[in-house]
Design an enzyme around this catalytic site. Structure first.
Site, PDB file in Angstrom:
ATOM      1  N   ASP A 116      -6.936   4.246  -4.732  1.00  0.00           N
ATOM      2  CA  ASP A 116      -7.641   4.083  -3.448  1.00  0.00           C
ATOM      3  C   ASP A 116      -8.268   5.456  -3.196  1.00  0.00           C
ATOM      4  O   ASP A 116      -8.482   6.216  -4.163  1.00  0.00           O
ATOM      5  CB  ASP A 116      -6.660   3.672  -2.330  1.00  0.00           C
ATOM      6  N   LYS A 150       0.867  -1.191   0.000  1.00  0.00           N
ATOM      7  CA  LYS A 150       0.000   0.000   0.000  1.00  0.00           C
ATOM      8  C   LYS A 150       0.892   1.224   0.000  1.00  0.00           C
ATOM      9  O   LYS A 150       2.038   1.153   0.428  1.00  0.00           O
ATOM     10  CB  LYS A 150      -0.868   0.018   1.265  1.00  0.00           C
TER      11      LYS A 150
END
Ligand code: NDP
Ligand code: 2IT
Length: 450
Positions: A166, A126
Site C-alpha cells: 500500500d 490491513k
C-alpha cells in the site's frame, strides 16, 4: 434514518471517538445500505452490523530498528484482522507517518467490502506502521522491514492472513518482508505475501493491476452512461505512486490525454500531455519528487500543495482520478471540478472523497466510481498471485490482465445491478456497498454467531 443503523452508528461514534476516518468509513457504508436493512429487520437481533463493524482482532506491536547513524528508533506496527468471513484476512501494509489505529481500521473495514466485490475468496485486513520511508537508505528500510516481520510473522500465513503493499510499501519492502518471514519459518510459503518480485513468486501484472483495473472500471462506467469512452478525454491523476502511474499508462492506452499528476508536495501540469516515462524514471528509479519533471519539460507548470488547497483539483479536466490518499477531495475541490466541467471521478485511492464531496458529485450528475469497486483490481490480482503460488505455476501477463479485465467488468455489473434493484439509478457508490454487504450478510448468517 433506520433506527437500528442509528443505534449502531451512535455506539460506534462513542466507542471509537478519536478514530475519525474509521467512523467516516462506517457512516458512508451504513448510510447507503439503509434500504437493505429496512428489508431485513432480523439483522438487529443477531447484531449483524455490530459484528461487521468490530474487527475480529486488532494487533499492535513495537518495531525497533537501528538507523544508519547507529541510533535506535521505535515505531508502532499494526495489523487489523477485520473479517475472515469469506477467506483469509487480506489487505495491504501502509508505511506512512500518518498511520494510526483509526486509519488502519478504516482501511481494514473498506477492504472487507472491496474483497467481497472481487468475487474471490478473500477476507479483509490491513496493517502498517507510522514509519516514514522517505529519505531512508535501503539498509534502513531492510532493517525496519525485518524488525516489522519478526513480530508480524506469528500472526500471518498463507491460509490465515496475507499482507501486500500500500502507500510506502512496494516490491522492495515486500522482498525484505518475505525474506525475513522465510528465514524465521524455515519454509517456503509463497502465498503469505503478495506483490512479490517476479523472480520469487510474484505475479505478472500485479504491479499494474490497481491502476489498470481502475481504468477498466472507468471504461465500463462511461460505456454504460451514454456510450461514452476515454478516447480524447482530458484526465488528471493525483499521486505518482503505484496506482497513479499505471492508471496513467492505461488511460493513455485508451486514448485519453493525461495533463496532471502530483505528490504530497505539489502537482505538475503539462498541457502537452504527461511524459509517463519521465514520471516513472523520477518516481520508480530515482525515488525523487514530482517537481523534478520540470527539469526536462521546462514548459510544464508546478503548483505547490498547501494544507488547505490540493491544486490538482483546480485544473480543468473531464475525468479526475484521485490516486494518492484518503480525503484528498473536499467539497471545495468538488465544486471546482464541477465548475470546470468534470464528468466522472474514478477513485484509485481508498476513500479519497469526503462524503459531502461524493454527495455533491452525485447530485450534479457526475459519475463516481467508488474506491471499493474501482480500485479492487489490485487485491483481485493479489488473489490471482496466491492461486499461482498454490498451483506452483505462473500465468502469462496476458492471462492475468484478461482475468483482471473480466473481474473489473463483473464488479461494475454488480454495482450497476444492485443500484438498479434499489431504484438508485447510476449511484454506483450505493450499488457497491449494497452488492458487497448483501453477500457478506448472507455469509454471516450462514456461519452462526461468531
Ligand atoms: P505509493 O506509495 O506508491 O504512492 C502514493 C502516492 O500518493 C505518492 O505520490 C504520494 O506522494 C501520494 N500521497 C501519499 N500520501 C499523500 C498525502 N497525504 N497527500 C498527498 N499525496 C499523498 O502508494 P499507492 O499508489 O500504492 O497507493 C495510493 C492509494 O491507492 C492509497 O490510498 C492506497 O490505499 C490505494 N490503493 C493501493 C493499492 C495498491 O495495490 N497499491 C490497491 C488499492 C488501493 P509522496 O511521495 O509525496 O508521499
Ligand atoms: O487497498 C488495497 O486494496 C491494497 N492496498 C491492495 C491489497 C492487496 O492485498 O493486494
Amino acid at each position: 434514518m433506520n433506527a437500528y443503523i442509528e443505534k449502531v452508528l451512535e455506539e460506534i461514534r462513542n466507542k471509537n471517538n478519536v478514530e475519525k476516518e474509521f467512523i467516516q468509513a462506517v457512516e458512508e457504508v451504513l448510510a447507503t445500505i439503509e434500504p437493505v436493512i429496512d428489508r431485513h429487520p432480523e439483522y438487529e437481533n443477531i447484531a449483524l452490523l455490530e459484528r461487521m463493524t468490530e474487527p475480529e482482532r486488532l494487533i499492535t506491536f513495537r518495531v525497533p530498528y537501528v538507523n544508519d547513524e547507529g541510533k535506535t528508533i521505535v515505531h508502532r506496527g499494526y495489523r487489523v484482522q477485520f473479517s475472515s468471513l469469506i477467506g483469509p484476512y487480506k489487505g495491504g501494509l501502509r508505511f506512512h507517518k500518518s498511520v494510526n489505529q483509526g486509519i488502519m481500521k478504516f482501511l481494514g473495514f473498506e477492504q472487507i467490502f472491496k474483497n467481497a466485490l472481487t468475487g474471490l475468496p478473500i477476507g479483509g485486513g490491513k496493517g502498517g506502521s507510522d514509519f516514514d520511508p522517505k529519505g531512508k537508505s535501503d539498509n534502513e528500510i531492510m532493517r525496519f522491514c525485518q524488525s516489522f516481520m519478526t513480530e508480524l510473522q506469528r500472526h500471518i500465513g498463507q491460509d490465515v492472513d496475507v499482507p501486500a503493499g500500500d502507500i510506502g510499501v512496494g516490491e522492495r519492502e515486500i522482498g525484505y518482508l518475505f525474506g525475513q518471514y522465510k528465514r524465521i519459518k524455515d519454509a517456503y510459503e509463497g502465498g503469505v505475501l503478495t506483490g512479490k518480485g517476479l523472480s520469487y513468486g510474484g505475479s505478472l501484472a500485479r504491479k499494474e493491476a490497481t491502476g489498470f483495473g481502475l481504468v477498466y472500471f472507468m471504461r465500463e462506467m462511461l460505456k454504460a452512461n451514454g456510450n461514452q469512452s476515454l478516447e480524447g478525454k482530458t484526465v488528471t491523476i493525483s499521486g505518482s505512486g503505484n496506482v497513479a502511474i499505471y492508471a496513467c499508462q492505461k488511460a493513455l492506452e485508451f486514448g485519453a490525454k493525461v495533463v496532471a499528476m502530483s505528490d504530497s508536495n505539489g502537482c505538475i501540469y503539462d498541457k502537452n500531455g504527461i511524459d509517463l516515462d519521465l514520471v516513472k524514471q523520477i518516481k520508480e528509479v530515482e525515488r525523487g519528487r514530482i517537481r523534478e519533471y520540470l527539469r526536462v519539460h521546462s514548459d510544464a507548470e508546478y503548483f505547490e500543495q498547501t494544507s488547505d488547497d490540493v491544486p490538482i483539483w483546480n485544473i480543468k479536466t473531464d475525468i479526475a482520478l484521485p490516486c494518492a490518499t484518503q480525503n484528498e477531495i473536499n467539497l471545495n475541490s468538488a465544486k471546482k471540478l464541477i465548475e470546470n466541467g468534470v464528468i466522472a471521478i474514478g477513485e484509485g485511492a481508498n476513500m479519497p472523497c469526503l462524503k459531502d464531496a461524493t454527495d455533491y458529485f452525485l447530485a450534479n450528475n457526475v459519475l463516481v466510481a467508488p474506491a471499493k469497486a474501482s480500485n479492487a483490481g489490485g487485491v483481485a490480482t493479489s488473489a490471482i498471485e496466491m492461486s499461482q503460488n498454490s498451483m506452483r505455476y505462473y500465468l502469462t501477463f496476458e492471462e492475468v490482465d484478461k482475468m483482471l479485465e473480466n473481474i473489473m467488468k463483473n464488479i461494475f455489473n454488480s454495482c450497476k445491478t444492485a443500484a438498479e434493484q434499489y431504484n438508485l439509478g447510476n449511484n454506483y457508490v450505493a450499488g457497491a456497498n449494497i452488492a458487497s454487504f448483501t453477500k457478506l450478510a448472507k455469509a454471516m448468517q450462514a456461519q452462526g454467531i461468531v
